[in-house]
Write a protein that holds these residues in place. Structure first.
Motif, PDB file in Angstrom:
ATOM      1  N   MET A 192      40.758  34.675  54.922  1.00  0.00           N
ATOM      2  CA  MET A 192      40.843  34.491  53.521  1.00  0.00           C
ATOM      3  C   MET A 192      39.519  35.018  52.877  1.00  0.00           C
ATOM      4  O   MET A 192      38.325  35.070  53.715  1.00  0.00           O
ATOM      5  CB  MET A 192      40.747  32.906  53.392  1.00  0.00           C
ATOM      6  CG  MET A 192      41.833  32.253  54.189  1.00  0.00           C
ATOM      7  SD  MET A 192      41.391  30.396  53.935  1.00  0.00           S
ATOM      8  CE  MET A 192      41.933  29.734  55.444  1.00  0.00           C
ATOM      9  N   LEU A 193      39.505  35.612  51.600  1.00  0.00           N
ATOM     10  CA  LEU A 193      38.228  35.860  51.085  1.00  0.00           C
ATOM     11  C   LEU A 193      37.992  35.527  49.913  1.00  0.00           C
ATOM     12  O   LEU A 193      38.890  35.921  49.020  1.00  0.00           O
ATOM     13  CB  LEU A 193      38.392  37.679  51.122  1.00  0.00           C
ATOM     14  CG  LEU A 193      37.219  38.628  50.761  1.00  0.00           C
ATOM     15  CD1 LEU A 193      37.180  39.754  51.580  1.00  0.00           C
ATOM     16  CD2 LEU A 193      37.158  38.593  49.345  1.00  0.00           C
ATOM     17  N   ALA A 194      36.844  35.055  49.514  1.00  0.00           N
ATOM     18  CA  ALA A 194      36.713  34.440  47.910  1.00  0.00           C
ATOM     19  C   ALA A 194      35.279  35.348  47.515  1.00  0.00           C
ATOM     20  O   ALA A 194      34.513  35.769  48.047  1.00  0.00           O
ATOM     21  CB  ALA A 194      36.111  32.948  48.172  1.00  0.00           C
ATOM     22  N   SER A 195      35.513  35.491  46.017  1.00  0.00           N
ATOM     23  CA  SER A 195      34.505  36.638  45.582  1.00  0.00           C
ATOM     24  C   SER A 195      33.897  35.783  44.391  1.00  0.00           C
ATOM     25  O   SER A 195      34.304  35.049  43.610  1.00  0.00           O
ATOM     26  CB  SER A 195      35.402  37.870  44.955  1.00  0.00           C
ATOM     27  OG  SER A 195      36.249  37.337  44.018  1.00  0.00           O
ATOM     28  N   ALA A 196      32.444  36.318  44.204  1.00  0.00           N
ATOM     29  CA  ALA A 196      31.742  36.106  43.063  1.00  0.00           C
ATOM     30  C   ALA A 196      31.000  37.341  42.831  1.00  0.00           C
ATOM     31  O   ALA A 196      30.671  38.078  43.614  1.00  0.00           O
ATOM     32  CB  ALA A 196      31.003  34.921  43.410  1.00  0.00           C
ATOM     33  N   GLY A 197      30.793  37.445  41.308  1.00  0.00           N
ATOM     34  CA  GLY A 197      30.078  38.709  40.860  1.00  0.00           C
ATOM     35  C   GLY A 197      30.688  39.356  40.002  1.00  0.00           C
ATOM     36  O   GLY A 197      31.887  39.086  39.333  1.00  0.00           O
ATOM     37  N   ASN A 198      30.353  40.557  39.809  1.00  0.00           N
ATOM     38  CA  ASN A 198      31.144  41.562  38.899  1.00  0.00           C
ATOM     39  C   ASN A 198      32.691  41.902  39.412  1.00  0.00           C
ATOM     40  O   ASN A 198      32.746  42.288  40.516  1.00  0.00           O
ATOM     41  CB  ASN A 198      30.418  43.157  39.043  1.00  0.00           C
ATOM     42  CG  ASN A 198      30.755  44.095  37.918  1.00  0.00           C
ATOM     43  OD1 ASN A 198      31.984  44.497  38.061  1.00  0.00           O
ATOM     44  ND2 ASN A 198      30.321  44.052  36.827  1.00  0.00           N
ATOM     45  N   LEU A 199      33.553  41.404  38.187  1.00  0.00           N
ATOM     46  CA  LEU A 199      35.041  41.637  38.589  1.00  0.00           C
ATOM     47  C   LEU A 199      35.351  43.019  39.140  1.00  0.00           C
ATOM     48  O   LEU A 199      36.272  43.182  39.809  1.00  0.00           O
ATOM     49  CB  LEU A 199      35.733  41.102  37.450  1.00  0.00           C
ATOM     50  CG  LEU A 199      37.302  40.964  37.743  1.00  0.00           C
ATOM     51  CD1 LEU A 199      37.756  40.075  38.766  1.00  0.00           C
ATOM     52  CD2 LEU A 199      37.835  40.408  36.261  1.00  0.00           C
ATOM     53  N   SER A 200      34.950  43.924  38.543  1.00  0.00           N
ATOM     54  CA  SER A 200      35.292  45.391  38.720  1.00  0.00           C
ATOM     55  C   SER A 200      34.842  45.851  40.129  1.00  0.00           C
ATOM     56  O   SER A 200      35.657  46.505  40.905  1.00  0.00           O
ATOM     57  CB  SER A 200      34.643  46.245  37.775  1.00  0.00           C
ATOM     58  OG  SER A 200      33.416  46.489  37.815  1.00  0.00           O
ATOM     59  N   VAL A 201      33.687  45.473  40.586  1.00  0.00           N
ATOM     60  CA  VAL A 201      33.362  45.603  42.002  1.00  0.00           C
ATOM     61  C   VAL A 201      34.212  44.718  42.985  1.00  0.00           C
ATOM     62  O   VAL A 201      34.676  45.524  44.029  1.00  0.00           O
ATOM     63  CB  VAL A 201      31.845  45.265  42.120  1.00  0.00           C
ATOM     64  CG1 VAL A 201      31.417  45.139  43.605  1.00  0.00           C
ATOM     65  CG2 VAL A 201      30.715  45.809  41.281  1.00  0.00           C
ATOM     66  N   THR A 202      34.446  43.514  42.830  1.00  0.00           N
ATOM     67  CA  THR A 202      35.172  42.631  43.842  1.00  0.00           C
ATOM     68  C   THR A 202      36.437  43.263  43.659  1.00  0.00           C
ATOM     69  O   THR A 202      37.318  43.358  44.937  1.00  0.00           O
ATOM     70  CB  THR A 202      35.283  41.272  43.374  1.00  0.00           C
ATOM     71  OG1 THR A 202      35.871  41.053  42.135  1.00  0.00           O
ATOM     72  CG2 THR A 202      33.769  40.886  43.374  1.00  0.00           C
ATOM     73  N   GLN A 203      37.206  43.825  42.684  1.00  0.00           N
ATOM     74  CA  GLN A 203      38.580  44.428  42.943  1.00  0.00           C
ATOM     75  C   GLN A 203      38.491  45.751  43.729  1.00  0.00           C
ATOM     76  O   GLN A 203      39.645  46.126  44.230  1.00  0.00           O
ATOM     77  CB  GLN A 203      39.190  44.646  41.337  1.00  0.00           C
ATOM     78  CG  GLN A 203      39.406  43.362  40.808  1.00  0.00           C
ATOM     79  CD  GLN A 203      40.103  43.287  39.226  1.00  0.00           C
ATOM     80  OE1 GLN A 203      39.805  44.328  38.720  1.00  0.00           O
ATOM     81  NE2 GLN A 203      40.771  42.230  38.662  1.00  0.00           N
ATOM     82  N   SER A 204      37.631  46.495  43.403  1.00  0.00           N
ATOM     83  CA  SER A 204      37.495  47.682  44.079  1.00  0.00           C
ATOM     84  C   SER A 204      37.594  47.467  45.717  1.00  0.00           C
ATOM     85  O   SER A 204      37.958  48.192  46.374  1.00  0.00           O
ATOM     86  CB  SER A 204      36.300  48.650  43.541  1.00  0.00           C
ATOM     87  OG  SER A 204      36.466  49.026  42.180  1.00  0.00           O
TER      88      SER A 204
END
Length: 250
Positions: A46-58
């Motif tokens: 599992m991976l949860a993300s925070a921060g700039n959305l474009s960066v996390t999607q890349s």
């Protein structure tokens, strides 16, 4: 803003993430921040993300398509890694790849390269692990002494986790405490909000036992919020008056 929490207890792993993103008061959207890379019976990640959305999607796209090695080794996908440590290193490498690609454009636009990730799970018979991966690609690992990690707007939800979560905490109690920490954050920061994604994996099961989205108006979460507020008010009333200053008048 964002709030994500991962809790690693003796029985397994819980991950919780809100879905609210905003680029100003009048630009609020819903995006999934909790992602799964599972091969049932082989691995659960599992991976949860925070921060700039474009960066996390890349970063997520690179992990799905494959990341080349630092010395030009062939592409490696997240689901092809053999240990959780190798997988965490691959996530960090993907972050550095995105930074190298986007650095010039970010600097020209005056934007900060911002990303942090919670990454946890289990591969085969190796131990279940949980990592916090920073924007430089380096990471730390959750320990039994402090069996949770947070990213995003973490300060409001941390006190309940500090007080209520131990490594020996039962798995669904860990989920309950995590949801209370999410409620505390939502009440104090309007940038964090429903829907909430939750995932739960039992140790050695190598699959998700729970994969659920809590929508606005869902009965259990509404009841949990009301019961927690009532419990806090009752606890406040039960604590004796501080013995400072003049005695209260009858």
């Amino acid at each position: 803003m964002t709030y994500c929490v991962g809790v690693l207890v003796e029985d397994g792993l819980v991950m919780i993430a809100d879905t609210r993103t905003n680029a100003g008061l009048d630009d609020i959207s819903t995006y999934r921040k909790l992602h799964h890379f599972n091969v049932p019976g082989e691995r659960v990640m599992m991976l949860a993300s925070a921060g700039n959305l474009s960066v996390t999607q890349s970063v997520l796209s690179l992990l799905s398509e494959g990341v080349t090695g630092d010395d030009g080794e062939p592409k490696l996908k997240l689901v092809e890694t053999t240990t959780m440590f190798e997988a965490a290193q691959l996530v960090g490498r993907a972050i550095r790849r995105v930074r190298a690609i986007e650095k010039t454009g970010f600097e020209a636009a005056g934007l900060r390269f911002s990303v942090s990730l919670l990454f946890g799970g289990q591969i085969g018979s190796e131990p279940m692990r949980l990592f916090l991966i920073y924007s430089a690609g380096n990471f730390i690992e959750c320990s039994t002494d402090a069996p949770f990690l947070q990213i995003g707007e973490h300060k409001y939800g941390k006190p309940i986790l500090d007080r209520a979560v131990k490594f020996e905490t039962e798995l669904y109690d860990a989920l309950k405490v995590g949801l209370v920490s999410m409620d505390s954050t939502m009440r104090s920061n309007l940038g964090v909000g429903l829907p909430i994604d939750i995932a739960l994996a039992r140790r050695n099961a190598l699959d998700l036992e729970v994969n659920h989205r809590i929508e606005a108006g869902e009965g259990y979460f509404h009841d949990l919020r009301e019961r927690w507020s009532a419990a806090l008010r009752a606890a406040h009333r039960a604590i004796p008056r501080p013995p400072y200053g003049p005695a209260p008048t009858k």
